[in-house]
Design a protein around this motif. Structure first.
Motif: not given
Length: 269
Positions: A36-43, A56-68, A89-95
């Protein structure tokens, strides 16, 4: 609402380039179903091994969870997979995390995974709560209690995961690995076992059997009965809000589980 899903190939080129700058050339990508909390999920399969990607997109309301997740990771490994990189990068927050080759925990009655998950709860309760920004349990549940003072018993200084969806618990080599730490919280030590009880009921346990599963956890043994009843009430109200007017089957199952436990605790208190 869940975050809209995207495949690796659907990412903008700048985001894909930023990932490969960290992983090296990607040989093959296996897109997996998102939570429920992620847009991209891949191996991502690389010459150096497999990396689990979430974003998640950097402007998504849950993007702060990536930094957390990035902030908390050094404090929760090896209970959690090790974070390899955090890129924006390019509008996306990636882990990027080390990939765990295991299966999602089976919460059904009699499952051999149950004592393994119980061990993870015990291990988590022994970890010191890091001095980083975390939400507080009493704040997260304030809108769902009958009386504002009910939240006082939810307060504490224990590190909590709070999202015990079995998809967030991977079993490998007789050990549970906890993923998706974006909703990590500071609160009373019995709250994580209480969250898990609802998931156990949803998986087929009776409320009494679910409580027996966590009975030997020291944190649960010290839980005040009235506080647990208030938490059960708050959880039922929370799941009713999540379900909304037209819940799907999964959400309805969780709501029913929360209500069953609420009824059980009301009879006990």
């Amino acid at each position: 609402m869940p975050a809209p899903s995207i495949t690796f190939d659907g990412l903008p080129s700048g985001a894909r380039t930023a990932i490969e700058a960290e992983t090296g050339p990607i040989l093959r990508v296996e897109n997996v179903s998102t939570g429920l909390n992620s847009s991209l999920s891949a191996l991502a399969h690389t010459a150096g091994g497999v990396v689990f990607l979430k974003g998640l997109r950097s402007d998504h309301r849950w993007a702060w969870t990536q930094q957390r997740e990035a902030d908390i990771n050094p404090y929760v490994t090896p209970l959690a997979p090790r974070l390899l990189f955090h890129a924006i990068a390019d509008g996306w927050d990636l882990l990027g995390f080390e990939a765990i080759d295991g299966h999602h925990a089976d919460y059904s009655p009699g499952s051999p995974d149950l004592p393994i998950v119980t061990g993870a709860l015990r291990e988590l309760s022994s970890l010191p709560c890091p001095d980083i920004e975390l939400r507080r349990a009493e704040q997260r549940l304030a809108a769902y209690v009958a009386h504002p003072a009910d939240t006082d018993a939810f307060a504490g200084d224990t590190l909590l995961h709070t999202d015990w969806n079995n998809h967030n618990v991977l079993i490998a080599d007789d050990r549970a690995h906890l993923v998706d730490w974006g909703w990590a919280t500071r609160g009373a030590p019995w709250i994580d076992p209480a969250h898990w009880i609802i998931w156990l009921i949803a998986a087929g346990h009776t409320p009494s059997a679910a409580e027996e599963t966590v009975a030997f956890l020291p944190a649960w043994a010290l839980a005040p009965s009235r506080a647990v009843a208030a938490f059960a009430d708050a959880s039922a109200n929370l799941w009713e809000e999540i379900a909304g007017p037209a819940p799907d089957d999964w959400t309805m199952n969780m709501l029913n589980a929360a209500r069953l436990w609420q009824q059980h605790r009301s009879h006990r208190s």
